[in-house]
Enzyme design. Structure first.
Site, short mmCIF file in Angstrom:
data_model
loop_
_atom_site.label_atom_id
_atom_site.label_comp_id
_atom_site.label_asym_id
_atom_site.label_seq_id
_atom_site.Cartn_x
_atom_site.Cartn_y
_atom_site.Cartn_z
N HIS A 369 0.80 -1.23 0.00
CA HIS A 369 0.00 0.00 0.00
C HIS A 369 0.83 1.28 0.00
O HIS A 369 0.29 2.35 0.30
CB HIS A 369 -0.89 0.06 1.25
CG HIS A 369 -2.00 -0.92 1.25
ND1 HIS A 369 -3.26 -0.63 0.76
CD2 HIS A 369 -2.07 -2.20 1.70
CE1 HIS A 369 -4.05 -1.68 0.92
NE2 HIS A 369 -3.34 -2.66 1.48
N LYS A 560 -8.00 14.51 4.32
CA LYS A 560 -7.21 13.26 4.34
C LYS A 560 -6.18 13.44 5.44
O LYS A 560 -6.08 14.52 6.03
CB LYS A 560 -6.53 13.02 2.99
CG LYS A 560 -5.76 14.24 2.46
CD LYS A 560 -5.15 13.98 1.10
CE LYS A 560 -6.10 14.06 -0.07
NZ LYS A 560 -6.46 12.79 -0.65
N ARG A 561 -5.39 12.39 5.74
CA ARG A 561 -4.30 12.57 6.70
C ARG A 561 -3.41 13.72 6.24
O ARG A 561 -3.22 13.94 5.03
CB ARG A 561 -3.50 11.28 6.83
CG ARG A 561 -4.20 10.20 7.62
CD ARG A 561 -4.47 10.61 9.03
NE ARG A 561 -3.25 10.59 9.82
CZ ARG A 561 -3.02 9.75 10.84
NH1 ARG A 561 -3.94 8.88 11.20
NH2 ARG A 561 -1.88 9.80 11.51
N LYS A 566 1.19 14.72 0.59
CA LYS A 566 -0.17 15.00 0.14
C LYS A 566 -0.38 16.50 -0.13
O LYS A 566 -1.39 16.90 -0.69
CB LYS A 566 -1.19 14.51 1.17
CG LYS A 566 -1.18 12.98 1.35
CD LYS A 566 -2.21 12.53 2.39
CE LYS A 566 -2.08 11.07 2.78
NZ LYS A 566 -2.76 10.14 1.86
N THR A 668 -8.34 6.94 -1.87
CA THR A 668 -9.71 6.45 -1.99
C THR A 668 -10.69 7.60 -1.73
O THR A 668 -11.83 7.55 -2.17
CB THR A 668 -9.98 5.30 -0.99
OG1 THR A 668 -9.38 5.63 0.26
CG2 THR A 668 -9.42 4.00 -1.49
N LYS A 672 -14.46 8.75 -3.32
CA LYS A 672 -15.65 9.13 -2.54
C LYS A 672 -16.19 10.49 -2.96
O LYS A 672 -17.41 10.70 -3.02
CB LYS A 672 -15.32 9.13 -1.04
CG LYS A 672 -15.00 7.74 -0.51
CD LYS A 672 -14.28 7.76 0.84
CE LYS A 672 -13.60 6.41 1.07
NZ LYS A 672 -12.61 6.44 2.15
C1 NBG Z 1 -2.46 3.91 1.93
C2 NBG Z 1 -2.07 4.75 0.74
C3 NBG Z 1 -3.28 5.23 -0.02
C4 NBG Z 1 -4.17 4.05 -0.36
C5 NBG Z 1 -4.50 3.28 0.90
C6 NBG Z 1 -5.33 2.05 0.62
C7 NBG Z 1 -0.98 3.24 3.78
C8 NBG Z 1 0.27 2.53 4.16
N1 NBG Z 1 -1.26 3.32 2.49
O1 NBG Z 1 -2.88 5.87 -1.20
O2 NBG Z 1 -1.32 5.86 1.16
O3 NBG Z 1 -5.35 4.49 -0.97
O4 NBG Z 1 -3.31 2.85 1.53
O5 NBG Z 1 -4.73 1.25 -0.33
O6 NBG Z 1 -1.69 3.72 4.64
#
Ligand code: NBG
Length: 846
Positions: A369, A560-561, A566, A668, A672
């Protein structure tokens, strides 16, 4: 007439779905579970009474499901994940049961308001962000598609911290989510398992003359499962999310107590229960903390023992585990499962190494991920030896055999052995968990097309060359049930009125909306809905932050975080640019915008916290500057979580997806927002690329460097100063921050951020600045033409079907897991019909 009997059917209080039955069950629960009579019941009591009412209705489906799975012994998916960000359950379960309207009516006939009760639910924050939410979307789709599946994770006593903002700074508050109890789970202490830690290993020869290894641990901890039913949408399937809580074997040491050591007597309990105490709040960067490794091992060991128990209960031998279970490693957090399964098979079930390895590889598959090198997990050998001595031996053996294969394929290439080894020996020695996951799995996937390509080329190129057949892409998806139907009922009704409701399970059907694009009435309704949702969000903003925003302004949303990659601070640079333009020319004709931010920063991530402070500082000045006349408003909504996402996403006009190309694995949130009719401003990164392809390049605001351009620029020696000195608007923006314009003259406050940008700028904000500003200008021009904007908004929704988690899960099922749906027939569990000495005497199978 007299002889004719009239049959009066009375619905069962625990399963009936009529309004009358629901009301009766609700009042019953208020009395018998909450122990309250109406006069003293709080809103939370009402929520609990309703939750139990709904849970009863789930239980029948849940028991029917587990019974069917056990009897038919079907192939099952085990989704191993350190995080599940489920979001609130009540609304989702009402929707899935198809009783939303009945319950709304029942509650209102009792003089209550369903919305208020839904608000009472404290969501389980058992995840950080996208990764944990993806796991929950996938469980939702697995159940909707009637696929046998179990989610395995940790029941953290404290989930992701609650975020408060004080003087513009983030403050973390402990998340006591279990304080008032959790009506959605059922604990099963009778299925507890034991997990070992520490100690040493001993070798011996057994009776058959075989060489055996015994692990003598230092500590043993108990894992107790808590189960939450995960209901499918309008199906009878209710799968299980099984989360483990750590408990001491003996919660009270009597010997210690009797010898007068009161503290010592409870010490073990404290140590053991620490294991599932708190979720590590780091999103991407890896932190090599001992307790984290203990957590990972704890939940993996519990889960694998549980799976083996289920398998054997169903009459199968461990040798066939891979035929009945497909286990997915959600990132490397559960990768310790590879040596743990080997240990269980070889040491505890006396299997030969080769056979055990065959079972292991065929059982596991691994999803990566992240593209951030600093997020890849690696544990020091010393820590491993101390906590998991047997696993270290097993990893060495896996590595020895694996490197022999590599050597056979690439003779005389010491360099490749060094690169592919499970052990990093370049300095202090570490175990590379991604390598372990790759070697121990038969399938490896990335989460968006670009991400998978970069995995093959940059992150795991040697593994790709060594076994290309293992690699595939599975672009992420999100559940339209939670993120459209539940969170945006007005849009849902409009869409359904035009194309029927099949789209909720076949999201591709949204394409049928395109036929209505030239219908002015439809477009008008579309606009009105967006407008009314924006008004709701504006009211929420006023209630939460006391800020009045212009309902008719463009809602430009970035949630988002908080992370440098980002680039929330790139958004801020744009805001200050607009501010400067107004200050220089107060009559300038600008599209009014409301900039909305939300997101948590990892508590130890100083720069991310400084970005939050910057957003607040700029907001303070801009929101209160009379020259601005409300044309720009900046809002930071605290404590972003699933509940807030459901409130925010439907209200967006513009979705900010502006990570540096090549950094966001998928994203994601981008899906949304687009699903709710927002247009995206974004880079060619993660799933943005595929979203743009699907919705049409003309309906997506693209800017910024591409991945190859990023690499080329960095290779040629990137100099952020150059951009600062040659771009007058950027120059002014940076200077304003540097001069303390937004910090009451304090020139030091944001210096760390500016120093980073001007001297290093790893995420190329300055290089992408102009392209971003120009693109935002195109956004504003487009927004001036509401009709044009609405058409683009409709097309975004109509063409977003690919990003349903149903599609993603179908792909996993076909390509990786090889599992088939199983229809569940509802069984009657009316108490009078059950003979307790009969078939209910055995312990329940899962
Ligand atoms: C996160 C990514 C996102 C991705 C999500 C779900 C982690 C390690 N990874 O880009 O930063 O959408 O995983 O796949 O949190």
């Amino acid at each position: 007439m007299q002889n004719q009997k009239i049959l009066v059917q009375v619905e069962d209080d625990r399963t009936g779905l009529s309004v009358e039955t629901l009301k009766r069950a609700f009042l019953d629960n208020l009395f018998y579970i909450q122990g309250k009579f109406p006069e003293i019941a709080t809103s939370h009591d009402h929520y609990m009474a309703l939750a139990y009412t709904v849970r009863d209705r789930l239980l029948q489906r849940w028991i029917s499901t587990t019974e069917t799975y056990a009897k038919t012994n079907v192939r099952t998916v085990g989704y191993l994940s350190a995080e599940f960000l489920t979001g609130p359950h009540l609304g989702n379960n009402l929707l899935n049961l198809g009783i939303y309207d009945q319950v709304q009516q029942a509650v209102s006939e009792l003089g209550l308001d369903l919305e208020t009760l839904l608000e009472e639910e404290e969501e389980p924050g058992l995840g950080n962000g996208g990764l944990g939410r993806l796991a929950s979307c996938y469980l939702n789709s697995l159940a909707a598609l009637e696929i046998p599946a179990i989610g395995y994770g940790i029941r953290y006593e404290y989930g992701i911290f609650d975020q408060e903002i004080r003087f513009g700074w983030q403050v973390e508050i402990t998340d006591h989510w279990l304080r008032y109890g959790n009506p959605w789970e059922i604990g099963h202490p009778e299925w507890a398992v034991e997990v070992k830690l520490g100690g040493f290993t001993q070798t011996s020869i057994d009776k058959q003359g075989r060489y055996r290894i015994k692990w003598i641990p230092d500590k043993v901890i108990k894992g107790v499962p808590y189960d939450t039913p995960i209901l499918g949408y309008k199906t009878n399937t209710a799968n299980t999310l099984r989360l483990w809580t750590a408990k001491a074997i003996e919660s009270f040491d009597f010997a210690a107590f009797n010898s007068g050591d009161y503290f010592g007597a409870v010490h073990e309990k404290i140590f053991s229960e620490n294991l599932s105490k708190v979720l590590y709040p780091n999103d991407e960067p890896f932190q090599g903390k001992q307790l984290r490794l203990e957590q990972q091992y704890f939940f993996v060991s519990c889960s694998l023992q549980d799976i083996i128990r289920i398998h054997r209960y169903r009459g199968d031998k461990v040798e066939t585990l891979h035929e009945k279970f497909a286990l997915q490693l959600n990132d490397t957090h559960p990768a310790i499962a590879v040596p743990e399964l080997m240990r269980l098979l070889v040491d505890e079930h006396s299997m030969e190494w080769e056979q055990a390895w065959n079972v292991t590889q065929k059982t596991f598959a691994y999803t990566n991920h992240t593209l951030l090198p600093e997020a890849l997990e690696r544990w020091s050998i010393g820590l491993f030896a101390y906590l998991l001595p047997r696993h270290l031996e097993i990893i060495y053996e896996i590595n020895r055999r694996f490197l022999n294969q590599v050597r056979a394929k690439y003779p005389n290439d010491g360099e490749i052995l060094r690169r592919m080894s499970l052990i990093d020996e370049s300095g202090e020695r570490y175990i590379r968990m991604a390598h372990l996951a790759c070697v121990g799995s038969h399938a490896i996937n990335g989460v968006a097309a670009l991400h998978t390509e970069l995995l093959k080329k940059q992150i795991l190129p040697d593994f790709y060359k060594f076994s290309p057949e293992k690699f595939s892409n599975k672009t992420n998806g999100v559940t339209p049930r939670r993120f459209i139907v539940l969170s945006n009922p007005r849009l849902t009704n409009l869409i359904t009125s035009k194309i029927g409701d099949n789209w909720t399970t076949h999201l591709e059907d949204l394409r049928n909306l395109e036929a209505f694009i030239d219908d002015p009435g439809f477009r008008q309704e579309w606009c009105q809905i967006k407008q009314s949702i924006k008004e709701d969000l504006a009211a929420y903003i006023y209630k939460e932050n006391g800020i009045i925003v212009n309902n008719h302004s463009l809602f430009d949303i970035h949630t988002k975080r908080i992370h440098e990659y980002k680039r929330q601070h790139l958004n801020i640079l744009h805001i200050i640019t607009l501010y400067n333009r107004i200050k220089a020319n107060p009559d300038i004709n600008l599209i009014p915008r409301t900039f909305i931010f939300a997101g948590k920063a990892a508590p130890s991530y100083y720069m991310a916290k400084l970005i939050i402070k910057l957003i607040h500082s700029v907001a303070e000045v801009v929101n209160n500057d009379p020259d601005i006349q409300g044309r720009i408003k900046i809002v930071f909504l605290k404590d972003y979580n699933v509940k807030l996402a459901q409130r925010i996403c439907p209200a967006a006009d513009l979705s900010e997806q502006i990570s540096l190309a090549g950094k966001e694995a998928s994203g994601t949130g981008n899906m949304k927002f687009a699903m709710n009719g927002a247009l995206t401003i974004g880079t060619l990164d993660g799933a943005n690329i595929e979203i743009r392809e699907e919705v049409g390049v003309e309906n997506f605001f693209l800017f910024g460097l591409k991945t190859e351009e990023v690499s080329a620029l960095k290779a040629s020696g990137y100099n952020p100063w150059y951009y600062y000195q040659n771009n007058s608007e950027l120059h002014l923006v940076i200077n304003r921050i540097a001069e303390g314009y937004f910090s009451q003259g304090d020139c030091n406050l944001f210096r760390p951020l500016l120093d980073t940008l001007l001297n290093w700028d790893e995420y190329l904000l300055l290089a992408d600045y102009q392209s971003y500003i120009d693109c935002q200008e195109r956004v504003s021009q487009a927004y001036r033409n509401p009709d044009y904007w609405t058409r683009m908004s409709i097309l975004n929704v109509a063409r977003i079907g690919k990003f349903s988690s149903d599609r993603a899960i179908r792909e996993y099922c076909q390509d990786i897991w090889k599992v088939e749906p199983v229809k569940i027939k509802l069984q009657e569990y009316a108490s009078a019909k059950v003979n307790l000495n009969g078939h209910f005497a055995k312990p329940h199978p899962i």
